[in-house]
Design a protein around this motif. Structure first.
Motif, PDB file in Angstrom:
ATOM      1  N   THR A 176     -31.002 -10.146 -29.095  1.00  0.00           N
ATOM      2  CA  THR A 176     -30.617  -8.861 -29.668  1.00  0.00           C
ATOM      3  C   THR A 176     -29.121  -8.803 -29.927  1.00  0.00           C
ATOM      4  N   HIS A 177     -28.310  -9.407 -29.049  1.00  0.00           N
ATOM      5  CA  HIS A 177     -26.872  -9.503 -29.321  1.00  0.00           C
ATOM      6  C   HIS A 177     -26.644 -10.184 -30.671  1.00  0.00           C
ATOM      7  N   TYR A 189     -36.499  -2.126 -31.176  1.00  0.00           N
ATOM      8  CA  TYR A 189     -36.931  -1.916 -29.791  1.00  0.00           C
ATOM      9  C   TYR A 189     -38.374  -2.371 -29.608  1.00  0.00           C
ATOM     10  N   HIS A 246     -29.682  -2.554 -21.612  1.00  0.00           N
ATOM     11  CA  HIS A 246     -28.862  -3.593 -22.218  1.00  0.00           C
ATOM     12  C   HIS A 246     -29.705  -4.549 -23.070  1.00  0.00           C
ATOM     13  N   PRO A 247     -29.170  -4.998 -24.199  1.00  0.00           N
ATOM     14  CA  PRO A 247     -29.895  -5.957 -25.041  1.00  0.00           C
ATOM     15  C   PRO A 247     -29.829  -7.368 -24.482  1.00  0.00           C
ATOM     16  N   ASP A 248     -30.832  -8.185 -24.830  1.00  0.00           N
ATOM     17  CA  ASP A 248     -30.816  -9.582 -24.415  1.00  0.00           C
ATOM     18  C   ASP A 248     -30.038 -10.426 -25.417  1.00  0.00           C
ATOM     19  N   CYS A 281     -31.606   3.836 -27.500  1.00  0.00           N
ATOM     20  CA  CYS A 281     -31.905   3.609 -26.077  1.00  0.00           C
ATOM     21  C   CYS A 281     -32.883   4.706 -25.662  1.00  0.00           C
ATOM     22  N   TYR A 302     -29.436  -1.381 -34.126  1.00  0.00           N
ATOM     23  CA  TYR A 302     -30.593  -1.563 -33.240  1.00  0.00           C
ATOM     24  C   TYR A 302     -31.343  -0.243 -33.190  1.00  0.00           C
ATOM     25  N   LEU A 335     -35.359  -3.541 -24.631  1.00  0.00           N
ATOM     26  CA  LEU A 335     -34.245  -3.719 -23.708  1.00  0.00           C
ATOM     27  C   LEU A 335     -34.801  -4.120 -22.341  1.00  0.00           C
ATOM     28  N   GLU A 386     -33.999  -1.626 -19.804  1.00  0.00           N
ATOM     29  CA  GLU A 386     -34.030  -0.299 -20.430  1.00  0.00           C
ATOM     30  C   GLU A 386     -32.660   0.182 -20.874  1.00  0.00           C
ATOM     31  N   ASP A 406     -25.568  -9.276 -20.677  1.00  0.00           N
ATOM     32  CA  ASP A 406     -26.795 -10.038 -20.926  1.00  0.00           C
ATOM     33  C   ASP A 406     -26.729 -10.928 -22.166  1.00  0.00           C
ATOM     34  N   ILE A 454     -22.439  -3.039 -23.608  1.00  0.00           N
ATOM     35  CA  ILE A 454     -23.079  -3.805 -24.679  1.00  0.00           C
ATOM     36  C   ILE A 454     -22.011  -4.524 -25.491  1.00  0.00           C
TER      37      ILE A 454
END
Length: 395
Positions: free
Chosen positions: A371-372, A356, A366-368, A281, A351, A361, A364, A187, A182
């Motif tokens: 979200t980064h 969520y 990694h963030p997109d 997560c 996060y 995610l 399930e 991503d 991350i």
């Protein structure tokens, strides 16, 4: 009628032009940036770590010039996962005087074909690629080319239509960060929009990103690399990869955290040091690892991960994210009694459950891209606030 190309000036690429790397390897093609020094790389033969540390997240070329056109030859190495959706080509971000000024991709290059169902890996060679940025102002300016955060990239040649020189030191503080995929930028949309890059831009600091996909495992050689790297601000994000890989239990985890922090403090005894626990997560909040690919989803052309551990094993000391967070908080509180520059941040403040629900995610784990951005903004708002752990002016 085709336009006439400019009279190109080729400038030899040296370490004076590269920021964010801890080592530069001379290859038959040019320079290969590494984010771990040779001594560290020699102490681990893990292929995942070798791939991650050679992907230049946070690494950029920086120079001063009046050039209106810039060409960069590179040899990228791209990953191809059999049965999974194609991965987009890595992006190169161009900044001029700190502002976004263009993007490009490097077509071609080498490729690594990975079959996750069999574990086989095939390497295929490809040609050097050329990317070009044109239409720049003829004024004197600082140009930054941020290399793809997710593609191993050999630097082959730099050409411009006006002379270039290495940029002088920025005068900003240096932030050294270590974390998992991350933090590496998995991503994220581009190299300047990984959450550490976004946070660094908001905080006005120079980033050295040791986010290493799948490889934030409290390795002593990583701690020594951080010890030996000049830095004004330091953060470590600990937890998710230890659960992913199922490499240790609580008995080993606690002294390993202490040892990692001790080593960093050997080289940076008073620098602000922020320990960040895992983001939310749900996959591993209360279920131990190891993490595995969900092959039922892969057969549908979708990349997903699943937890394969047994929750009953928590009683035997197997790690979950909940257990890691609790222990990290305790360790930092214990050490902070003698280390006033040591700080703690619960990753769920970056996060958490509400995030969520809004921005799940995708795989399930990694963030997109959106979200980064949120994580980077929240980290900056916390760390660089007037009373935050990274508060202060220029170095």
């Amino acid at each position: 009628m085709a336009s006439t190309p400019p009279p190109w000036i080729t400038t030899p690429l040296t370490e004076d032009f590269v920021r964010g790397a801890l080592d530069l390897e001379r290859t038959p093609h040019g320079l290969l940036p590494h984010r771990l020094p040779a001594r560290a790389r020699a102490q681990c033969s893990d292929a995942q770590l070798a791939m991650a540390e050679s992907q230049p997240s946070g690494v950029r070329l920086v120079f001063r010039t009046r050039a209106t056109a810039v060409e960069l030859d590179t040899l990228p190495t791209k990953r191809v996962y059999v049965g999974a959706p194609p991965r987009p080509d890595g992006l190169y971000d161009l900044l001029v005087d700190g502002r976004p000024a263009g993007q490009a991709v490097a077509a071609g290059g080498n490729s690594v074909i990975i079959d996750m169902s069999t574990g086989t890996v095939e390497h295929r060679t490809g040609p050097v690629a050329t990317l070009r940025f044109t239409g720049l102002s003829a004024d004197a300016k600082t140009v930054e080319i941020w290399l793809p955060h997710n593609e191993t990239t050999e630097l082959v040649a730099l050409r411009t239509d006006a002379p270039v020189e290495p940029a002088p030191p920025s005068g900003r503080r240096t932030w050294l960060h270590h974390g998992s995929s991350i933090s590496h930028g998995s991503d994220a949309a581009s190299p300047t929009t990984t959450w550490p890059a976004l946070a660094a831009a908001r905080g006005g600091v120079d980033l050295v990103n040791l986010g290493l996909g799948g490889s934030a495992l409290l390795d002593p050689f990583t701690a020594r690399a951080m010890r030996d790297t000049p830095a004004d601000l330091i953060s470590v994000k600990i937890g998710i990869n230890l659960v992913n890989a199922d490499v240790m239990r609580m008995r080993a985890f606690t002294p390993a955290v202490h040892g990692f922090l001790d080593t960093i403090r050997d080289g940076h005894p008073t620098a602000p040091l922020l320990v960040v626990s895992p983001l939310l997560c749900p996959l591993h909040e209360d279920t131990p690892g190891p993490t595995a690919y969900d092959f039922s989803r892969l057969a549908e052309g979708r990349l997903r991960f699943t937890a394969t551990g047994d929750a009953a094993e928590r009683a035997e000391g197997k790690l979950t994210l909940t257990a890691v967070r609790d222990e990290l908080k305790r360790v930092v509180e214990q050490r902070a009694a003698d280390d006033p520059n040591l700080h703690h941040l619960d990753g769920r403040d970056l996060y958490g459950e509400a995030d969520y629900a809004e921005l799940p995610l995708p795989d399930e784990l990694h963030p997109d891209a959106a979200t980064h951005r949120r994580i980077g903004e929240r980290f900056a708002a916390h760390a660089f606030a007037a009373q935050g752990p990274f508060a202060g002016g220029r170095a």
